[in-house]
Design a protein around this motif. Structure first.
Motif, mmCIF file in Angstrom:
data_model
loop_
_atom_site.group_PDB
_atom_site.id
_atom_site.type_symbol
_atom_site.label_atom_id
_atom_site.label_comp_id
_atom_site.label_asym_id
_atom_site.label_seq_id
_atom_site.Cartn_x
_atom_site.Cartn_y
_atom_site.Cartn_z
ATOM 1 N N ALA A 283 5.925 0.822 6.122
ATOM 2 C CA ALA A 283 5.276 -0.737 4.929
ATOM 3 C C ALA A 283 5.858 -0.583 3.857
ATOM 4 C CB ALA A 283 4.196 0.109 3.697
ATOM 5 N N ARG A 284 5.496 -1.648 2.852
ATOM 6 C CA ARG A 284 6.197 -2.363 2.102
ATOM 7 C C ARG A 284 6.523 -0.957 0.906
ATOM 8 N NH1 ARG A 284 3.580 -4.357 -1.429
ATOM 9 N NH2 ARG A 284 1.570 -4.572 -0.414
ATOM 10 N N VAL A 285 8.415 -1.607 0.474
ATOM 11 C CA VAL A 285 8.405 -0.246 0.028
ATOM 12 C C VAL A 285 8.624 -1.362 -1.559
ATOM 13 C CG1 VAL A 285 9.929 0.647 1.241
ATOM 14 C CG2 VAL A 285 10.739 -1.351 0.847
ATOM 15 N N PRO B 80 -6.087 -7.906 -4.083
ATOM 16 C CA PRO B 80 -4.852 -6.432 -2.721
ATOM 17 C C PRO B 80 -4.492 -6.192 -1.325
ATOM 18 C CG PRO B 80 -6.114 -5.181 -5.159
ATOM 19 C CD PRO B 80 -6.670 -6.735 -4.183
ATOM 20 N N SER B 81 -3.787 -5.707 -0.630
ATOM 21 C CA SER B 81 -3.036 -6.518 0.643
ATOM 22 C C SER B 81 -3.925 -5.061 1.555
ATOM 23 C CB SER B 81 -1.842 -5.429 0.694
ATOM 24 O OG SER B 81 -0.659 -6.003 -0.082
ATOM 25 N N ALA B 82 -4.974 -4.817 2.302
ATOM 26 C CA ALA B 82 -6.145 -3.883 2.931
ATOM 27 C C ALA B 82 -6.823 -3.867 1.836
ATOM 28 C CB ALA B 82 -5.154 -2.806 2.859
ATOM 29 N N GLY C 237 -9.185 -6.595 2.517
ATOM 30 C CA GLY C 237 -9.979 -7.296 3.181
ATOM 31 C C GLY C 237 -9.955 -8.694 2.862
ATOM 32 N N LYS C 238 -8.956 -9.030 2.706
ATOM 33 C CA LYS C 238 -8.501 -11.352 3.199
ATOM 34 C C LYS C 238 -8.744 -11.624 4.651
ATOM 35 C CE LYS C 238 -4.993 -10.461 1.325
ATOM 36 N NZ LYS C 238 -4.470 -9.958 1.155
ATOM 37 N N THR C 239 -8.178 -10.786 5.391
ATOM 38 C CA THR C 239 -8.279 -11.073 6.821
ATOM 39 C C THR C 239 -9.542 -11.179 7.117
ATOM 40 O OG1 THR C 239 -6.026 -10.166 7.214
ATOM 41 C CG2 THR C 239 -7.320 -11.225 8.812
ATOM 42 N N ASN C 240 -10.243 -9.892 6.975
ATOM 43 C CA ASN C 240 -11.373 -10.032 7.658
ATOM 44 C C ASN C 240 -12.035 -11.640 6.710
ATOM 45 O OD1 ASN C 240 -12.300 -7.523 9.056
ATOM 46 N ND2 ASN C 240 -10.463 -6.771 7.782
ATOM 47 N N LEU D 182 -1.125 -14.864 11.998
ATOM 48 C CA LEU D 182 -1.404 -13.651 10.979
ATOM 49 C C LEU D 182 -0.961 -12.343 11.068
ATOM 50 C CD1 LEU D 182 -5.171 -14.794 12.790
ATOM 51 C CD2 LEU D 182 -4.881 -15.337 10.797
ATOM 52 N N PHE D 183 -0.408 -11.063 10.275
ATOM 53 C CA PHE D 183 -0.618 -10.546 9.961
ATOM 54 C C PHE D 183 -1.158 -9.141 9.482
ATOM 55 C CE2 PHE D 183 2.726 -7.006 8.447
ATOM 56 C CZ PHE D 183 3.101 -6.446 9.009
ATOM 57 N N GLY D 184 -2.334 -8.912 10.348
ATOM 58 C CA GLY D 184 -3.042 -8.070 10.198
ATOM 59 C C GLY D 184 -3.044 -6.753 10.001
ATOM 60 N N VAL D 185 -4.398 -6.273 9.246
ATOM 61 C CA VAL D 185 -4.291 -4.730 9.069
ATOM 62 C C VAL D 185 -5.047 -4.831 10.502
ATOM 63 C CG1 VAL D 185 -5.616 -2.621 8.213
ATOM 64 C CG2 VAL D 185 -4.887 -4.585 6.766
ATOM 65 N N ALA D 186 -4.225 -3.661 11.632
ATOM 66 C CA ALA D 186 -5.585 -3.287 12.688
ATOM 67 C C ALA D 186 -6.548 -2.633 12.835
ATOM 68 C CB ALA D 186 -4.320 -2.820 13.825
ATOM 69 N N SER E 195 -1.037 0.096 9.995
ATOM 70 C CA SER E 195 -0.581 -0.408 11.779
ATOM 71 C C SER E 195 -0.317 -1.838 11.688
ATOM 72 C CB SER E 195 -1.234 0.299 13.106
ATOM 73 O OG SER E 195 -2.292 0.782 12.912
ATOM 74 N N ARG E 196 -0.353 -2.982 12.451
ATOM 75 C CA ARG E 196 -0.568 -4.100 12.226
ATOM 76 C C ARG E 196 -1.221 -5.145 13.529
ATOM 77 N NH1 ARG E 196 -1.342 -6.530 6.508
ATOM 78 N NH2 ARG E 196 -1.626 -4.667 5.476
ATOM 79 N N PHE E 197 -1.855 -6.003 13.856
ATOM 80 C CA PHE E 197 -1.516 -7.052 14.542
ATOM 81 C C PHE E 197 -0.675 -8.340 14.170
ATOM 82 C CE2 PHE E 197 -5.859 -7.834 12.884
ATOM 83 C CZ PHE E 197 -5.399 -8.607 12.656
ATOM 84 N N PRO F 7 2.268 -6.809 -6.917
ATOM 85 C CA PRO F 7 4.146 -6.738 -5.637
ATOM 86 C C PRO F 7 4.789 -7.881 -6.082
ATOM 87 C CG PRO F 7 1.994 -5.197 -5.136
ATOM 88 C CD PRO F 7 1.627 -6.622 -5.668
ATOM 89 N N PHE F 8 3.895 -9.612 -6.316
ATOM 90 C CA PHE F 8 4.318 -10.249 -5.839
ATOM 91 C C PHE F 8 5.281 -10.754 -6.255
ATOM 92 C CE2 PHE F 8 1.325 -8.837 -2.305
ATOM 93 C CZ PHE F 8 2.248 -8.007 -1.783
ATOM 94 N N ILE F 9 4.659 -11.274 -7.886
ATOM 95 C CA ILE F 9 4.985 -12.050 -9.182
ATOM 96 C C ILE F 9 6.736 -12.094 -9.379
ATOM 97 C CG2 ILE F 9 4.848 -12.354 -11.497
ATOM 98 C CD1 ILE F 9 1.897 -11.269 -11.393
#
Ligand code: GDP
Ligand code: PGA
Ligand code: MN
Ligand code: MN
Length: 602
Positions: free
Chosen positions: A73-75, A263-265, A267-270, A310-314, A380-382, A460-462
């Motif tokens: 995961a991201r550190v 935030p990550s995981a 629901g954005k991709t969904n 797409l780097f999505g949560v599996a 885990s990701r696709f 985590p991104f600003i």
């Protein structure tokens, strides 16, 4: 080693020379992004055992990858914003002086590519025909990263040609930090316990060491398109945001464009790929993770997706929750990392229906439904080409992007936050974003399920001081040619509120189309709402729940604004705002005071 370089860009060549002298790779390979290059790299990774080829009848040209269990995961602990002045990094980022970080990392990089190939990956975030194409070049010793970058970004020969001899680019250096001595056998997933993900905002450089995973190593994504781009956006008057972008068409054919920051995981991709349960409504995908938003000449905020994949949560992804993701993956050309492998050469993860009797889990162990641990890592990701998405909007390809009608902020909260609330105005919307909170997920290393503030889902991104970032958001109102009506309307959503038994109160996924319908009605000046202290919340009758199996009690519970729960948030927000000192825009303190007053009257 650079005699046969396919470019004469002096700054690029000088930088590659310098990095090669420091990291001493055995060879340098210029990536052209071709099909044959992809085949060569994936074949070699299959031969070495780093990838397993899936059954082409099930997932053509697709691969199963497993990481080191310590690199999943991201550190965030090891992620740094190395601005010249510490104050510019603000209280939400790790900071080290650029010179100090560079000397520390130079020692780590010394000889670190020994025995390996250094790949030169020219890439472009966003379309190459954008008014100002956003170039980057990643140098990496990881062929897995090269394969993933080919999916996630536009890369290769075309990009190098467009870069020409003098255009600017973001140099992005990456090493897994695992030199190979002659004869030494390589690890299946080389990495280093010491990790640094460093950003130099003033010089627009990225230095990454020690991790091969996702946002730590695919440097076009979080490092460039969010952290470095957010700094450019501040300087140039635009926004680089952690947002999905969707096109929503009503049964009457009216089109709306919606952006959403979760935030990550969360629901954005969904949401970006949602299949509406409400008849006649249509969703098309523009982006699922990152939005770059600029004001158009019309005074509206236009959004583009700088990514190519797409780097999505599996886990949780299947035909019931996200059928469009499943259709995207069925077309192949994908890399699956840390999911489980079926005995017949396909992939499986938790949430994909009944588990098979036997699997190989993400740690390469036998797995049965009786096994204690999940078969797939929760992060885990696709990794799959966005152009394979069956509902990709045509506008995805348009460098102008799409004009945003509504911005959704959302998080994962068991309590307090109603299913949906509309902000009172732009500044109140910025307040909702600045105080956004969510339970932590497996997308970053650390404890899961702890409520933390995650402003605009960008914690985590600003790439600079978060107080300045809030002010930048407030100042965006000026971009709308002084016409507040042109600004997107802001909404706050929470798909994750729970009932007494811990069950989700709202079914989510495709049923979220019911919330989108209400949002569109509000944009149209319709849609019934009650004014609560925290914003406008639909009356129970205003949400279209036709055909939905939800009790009146659950519907009331998911929409409820509970005075005590909200009063309990006030000290947390006060503490949060206090962290920004003088940099916190006074209007946000005023919003907090106004909320307190409204709650007192409620
Ligand atoms: P992203 O990382 O923000 O893109 O989030 P994803 O869309 O990949 O979703 C992360 C996790 O949340 C997955 O396991 C999804 O199945 C789950 N999820 C997404 N949307 C919903 C929803 O509306 N309700 C519930 N209960 N879970 C959801
Ligand atoms: P996502 O993106 O979890 O928002 O999809 C990857 C990440 O944030 O690490
Ligand atoms: Mn993300
Ligand atoms: Mn996602």
């Amino acid at each position: 080693m650079l005699d046969d370089a396919p470019t004469s860009h002096p700054r690029l060549l000088a930088w590659i020379d310098e990095v090669a002298a420091l990291t001493t790779p055995d060879r340098i390979v210029w990536c052209d992004g071709s099909e044959s290059e992809w085949t060569g790299i994936t074949d070699a990774l299959v031969d070495s055992g780093a990838l397993v080829r899936l059954d082409p009848a099930k997932k053509p040209n697709s691969f199963w990858a497993r990481t080191d269990p310590g690199d999943v995961a991201r550190v965030e602990e090891s992620t740094y914003i190395c601005s010249v002045d510490e104050a510019d990094a603000g209280p939400t980022n790790n900071w080290m002086a650029p010179a100090e970080m560079k000397s520390t990392m130079t020692e780590l990089y010394r000889g670190c590519m020994k025995g390996r190939t250094m790949y030169v990956v020219p890439f472009c975030m966003g379309p190459l025909d954008a008014p100002t194409p956003m170039f980057g070049v990643e140098l990496t010793d990881s062929p897995y990263v090269v394969a993933s970058m080919r999916i996630m970004t536009r890369m290769g020969t075309e990009v190098l040609a467009a870069l020409g001899d003098e255009k600017d680019f973001v140099p992005a250096l990456h090493s897994v930090g695992a030199p190979l001595e002659p004869g030494q056998e390589d690890a299946a997933w080389p990495c280093n316990e010491t990790k640094y993900i460093s950003h130099f905002p003033e010089t627009r450089e990225i230095w990454s060491f020690g991790s091969g995973y996702g946002g730590n190593s695919l440097l076009g994504k979080k490092c460039y398109a969010l952290r470095i781009a957010s700094v450019a956006a501040r300087d140039e008057g635009w926004l680089a945001e952690h947002m999905l972008i969707m096109k929503l068409t009503s049964p009457e054919g009216q089109v709306r464009y919606i952006a959403g920051a979760f935030p990550s995981a969360c629901g954005k991709t969904n949401l970006a790929m949602l299949q509406p349960t409400l008849p006649g409504w249509k969703v098309e995908t523009v982006g699922d993770d990152i939005a770059w938003m600029r004001f158009g000449e019309d005074g509206r905020l236009w959004a583009t997706n700088p990514e190519f994949g797409l780097f999505g949560v599996a886990p949780g992804t299947d035909f019931h929750t996200n059928p469009n993701a499943m259709r995207t993956l069925a077309r192949g050309n994908s890399v699956f990392t840390n999911v489980a492998l079926t005995d017949d050469g396909d992939i499986w993860w938790e949430g994909m229906g009944t588990p098979p009797a036997h699997l190989t889990d993400w740690k390469n162990h036998d797995w049965t439904p009786d096994s204690e641990n999940p078969s797939s890592h929760p992060n885990s990701r696709f990794c799959t080409p966005i152009e394979q998405c069956p509902i990709l909007a045509d506008e995805y390809h348009d460098p102008r992007g799409v004009p945003i009608d509504a911005i959704l902020f959302g998080g994962r909260r068991k309590t307090t936050i109603p299913l949906v609330a509309e902000a009172r105005d732009w500044v109140h919307g910025v307040y909702l974003g600045a105080t956004l909170s969510s339970e932590t997920t497996a997308a970053a290393v650390g404890q899961v399920g702890v409520v933390r503030r995650d402003p605009m889902a960008m914690l985590p991104f600003i790439g600079y001081h978060a107080g300045d970032y809030f002010q930048h958001w407030i100042d965006m109102a000026k971009g709308a040619s002084g016409d507040a009506a042109k600004l997107p309307k802001v909404f706050y959503v929470n798909w994750f509120r729970r009932g007494d038994q811990g069950q989700f109160l709202w079914p989510g996924f495709g049923e979220n189309s019911r919330v989108l319908k209400w949002i569109v009605e509000r944009l149209d000046g319709k849609g019934e709402a009650i004014e609560t202290p925290v914003g406008h919340v639909p009356t129970p009758g205003a949400l279209d729940v036709t055909g939905l199996d939800i009790s009146d009690e659950d519907l009331a519970a998911v929409l409820r604004v509970d005075r005590d729960e909200w009063l309990a948030e006030i000290p947390q927000v006060t503490e949060w705002f206090t962290r920004f000192g003088d940099k916190l825009p006074a209007v946000l303190w005023a919003e907090l005071d106004a909320l307190r007053a409204r709650l007192a009257d409620a």
